[in-house]
Design a protein around this motif. Structure first.
Motif, PDB file in Angstrom:
ATOM      1  N   ASP A 147       0.839  -1.189   0.000  1.00 36.29           N
ATOM      2  CA  ASP A 147       0.000   0.000   0.000  1.00 36.29           C
ATOM      3  C   ASP A 147       0.881   1.247   0.000  1.00 36.29           C
ATOM      4  O   ASP A 147       1.773   1.392   0.829  1.00 36.29           O
ATOM      5  CB  ASP A 147      -0.918   0.013   1.215  1.00 36.29           C
ATOM      6  N   ASN A 195      -7.551  15.033  -1.957  1.00 35.61           N
ATOM      7  CA  ASN A 195      -7.234  13.614  -2.134  1.00 35.61           C
ATOM      8  C   ASN A 195      -6.785  13.389  -3.576  1.00 35.61           C
ATOM      9  O   ASN A 195      -7.461  13.789  -4.512  1.00 35.61           O
ATOM     10  CB  ASN A 195      -8.440  12.738  -1.817  1.00 35.61           C
ATOM     11  N   TYR A 213      -5.992  10.837  -6.574  1.00 34.34           N
ATOM     12  CA  TYR A 213      -6.295   9.518  -7.126  1.00 34.34           C
ATOM     13  C   TYR A 213      -5.248   9.216  -8.188  1.00 34.34           C
ATOM     14  O   TYR A 213      -5.047  10.011  -9.110  1.00 34.34           O
ATOM     15  CB  TYR A 213      -7.693   9.514  -7.747  1.00 34.34           C
ATOM     16  N   GLN A 245      -4.840   4.109  -6.426  1.00 29.97           N
ATOM     17  CA  GLN A 245      -4.535   4.425  -5.029  1.00 29.97           C
ATOM     18  C   GLN A 245      -4.898   5.877  -4.749  1.00 29.97           C
ATOM     19  O   GLN A 245      -4.865   6.720  -5.643  1.00 29.97           O
ATOM     20  CB  GLN A 245      -3.055   4.197  -4.726  1.00 29.97           C
ATOM     21  N   PHE A 255      -4.142   9.191  -2.131  1.00 25.86           N
ATOM     22  CA  PHE A 255      -3.217   9.803  -1.180  1.00 25.86           C
ATOM     23  C   PHE A 255      -3.762  11.168  -0.754  1.00 25.86           C
ATOM     24  O   PHE A 255      -4.524  11.800  -1.479  1.00 25.86           O
ATOM     25  CB  PHE A 255      -1.849  10.036  -1.824  1.00 25.86           C
ATOM     26  N   ASP A 256      -3.318  11.646   0.390  1.00 26.50           N
ATOM     27  CA  ASP A 256      -3.621  12.995   0.856  1.00 26.50           C
ATOM     28  C   ASP A 256      -2.505  13.917   0.369  1.00 26.50           C
ATOM     29  O   ASP A 256      -1.341  13.696   0.699  1.00 26.50           O
ATOM     30  CB  ASP A 256      -3.698  13.007   2.385  1.00 26.50           C
ATOM     31  N   SER A 301      -0.480  15.820   3.425  1.00 22.82           N
ATOM     32  CA  SER A 301       0.449  15.070   4.279  1.00 22.82           C
ATOM     33  C   SER A 301       1.270  14.046   3.506  1.00 22.82           C
ATOM     34  O   SER A 301       2.317  13.612   3.971  1.00 22.82           O
ATOM     35  CB  SER A 301      -0.331  14.335   5.370  1.00 22.82           C
ATOM     36  N   ASP A 358       0.112  11.088   2.987  1.00 20.58           N
ATOM     37  CA  ASP A 358      -0.299   9.795   3.527  1.00 20.58           C
ATOM     38  C   ASP A 358      -1.118   8.992   2.524  1.00 20.58           C
ATOM     39  O   ASP A 358      -1.952   9.541   1.800  1.00 20.58           O
ATOM     40  CB  ASP A 358      -1.129   9.970   4.800  1.00 20.58           C
ATOM     41  N   TYR A 359      -0.887   7.694   2.506  1.00 21.64           N
ATOM     42  CA  TYR A 359      -1.714   6.747   1.753  1.00 21.64           C
ATOM     43  C   TYR A 359      -3.066   6.660   2.446  1.00 21.64           C
ATOM     44  O   TYR A 359      -3.139   6.582   3.681  1.00 21.64           O
ATOM     45  CB  TYR A 359      -1.027   5.375   1.737  1.00 21.64           C
ATOM     46  N   ILE A 360      -4.160   6.672   1.655  1.00 19.37           N
ATOM     47  CA  ILE A 360      -5.505   6.586   2.231  1.00 19.37           C
ATOM     48  C   ILE A 360      -6.145   5.234   1.946  1.00 19.37           C
ATOM     49  O   ILE A 360      -6.587   4.551   2.858  1.00 19.37           O
ATOM     50  CB  ILE A 360      -6.406   7.723   1.704  1.00 19.37           C
ATOM     51  N   ARG A 361      -6.210   4.857   0.671  1.00 18.85           N
ATOM     52  CA  ARG A 361      -6.870   3.595   0.315  1.00 18.85           C
ATOM     53  C   ARG A 361      -6.517   3.217  -1.123  1.00 18.85           C
ATOM     54  O   ARG A 361      -5.913   3.971  -1.846  1.00 18.85           O
ATOM     55  CB  ARG A 361      -8.380   3.696   0.487  1.00 18.85           C
ATOM     56  N   SER A 412     -15.443  14.987  -1.345  1.00 16.51           N
ATOM     57  CA  SER A 412     -14.439  13.961  -0.998  1.00 16.51           C
ATOM     58  C   SER A 412     -15.004  12.568  -1.152  1.00 16.51           C
ATOM     59  O   SER A 412     -14.272  11.604  -1.238  1.00 16.51           O
ATOM     60  CB  SER A 412     -13.935  14.173   0.431  1.00 16.51           C
TER      61      SER A 412
END
Length: 146
Positions: A76, A92, A94, A104, A106-107, A110, A112-115, A136
């Motif tokens: 991930d 976010n 994509y 995937q 990401f934010d 930050s 950061d991986y989200i989903r 969102s």
């Protein structure tokens, strides 16, 4: 994500917004509200997405998301040949992770991986679009080949 220096051109001139990093077959390009979320570029052969600040050279920064690392590990947040990208109104990002057959999220603030989604259903995702990009929670359209 991890911040990186904005880069220096071979002539040792400062490179605004980190554009020196875009040398490995850029594919996708996206921005939502550039004053908040910046500009994102999918760097296909670097296996990463660069998020560039658009606040000017004095405040510029570059964040690198993804990066396959050693042996193209499919975990991930890792990317393998990213292509199409888009940013929603919440920041976010994509990413069509074509080599890992998924999308995937990401934010952009930050890094950061989200989903992730689509693994097992996508072959070579190359484009992504949002039906209501200001939200969102939205419907996502993905183009896939093969």
């Amino acid at each position: 994500g991890r911040p990186v220096d904005t880069g220096v051109l071979p002539e040792h001139r400062p490179c605004p917004w980190g554009l020196a990093y875009l040398r490995n077959l850029p594919h996708g390009l996206s921005t939502a509200d550039s004053s908040k979320h910046g500009l994102a570029v999918a760097d296909f052969n670097r296996h990463a997405v660069l998020v560039l600040s658009l606040k000017g050279p004095a405040e510029s920064k570059v964040m690198m998301l993804g990066n396959a690392g050693d042996h193209f590990v499919n975990f991930d947040g890792s990317l393998l040949r990213p292509k199409g990208i888009c940013i929603d109104g919440q920041g976010n990002l994509y990413v069509c992770d074509s080599g890992n057959h998924r999308v995937q999220v990401f934010d952009t603030r930050s890094g950061d991986y989200i989903r992730k989604f689509g693994y097992g259903h996508l072959n070579d995702p190359s484009g992504v679009a949002l039906v209501h990009p200001e939200d969102s929670c939205t419907d996502v359209a993905v183009s896939d080949t093969g």
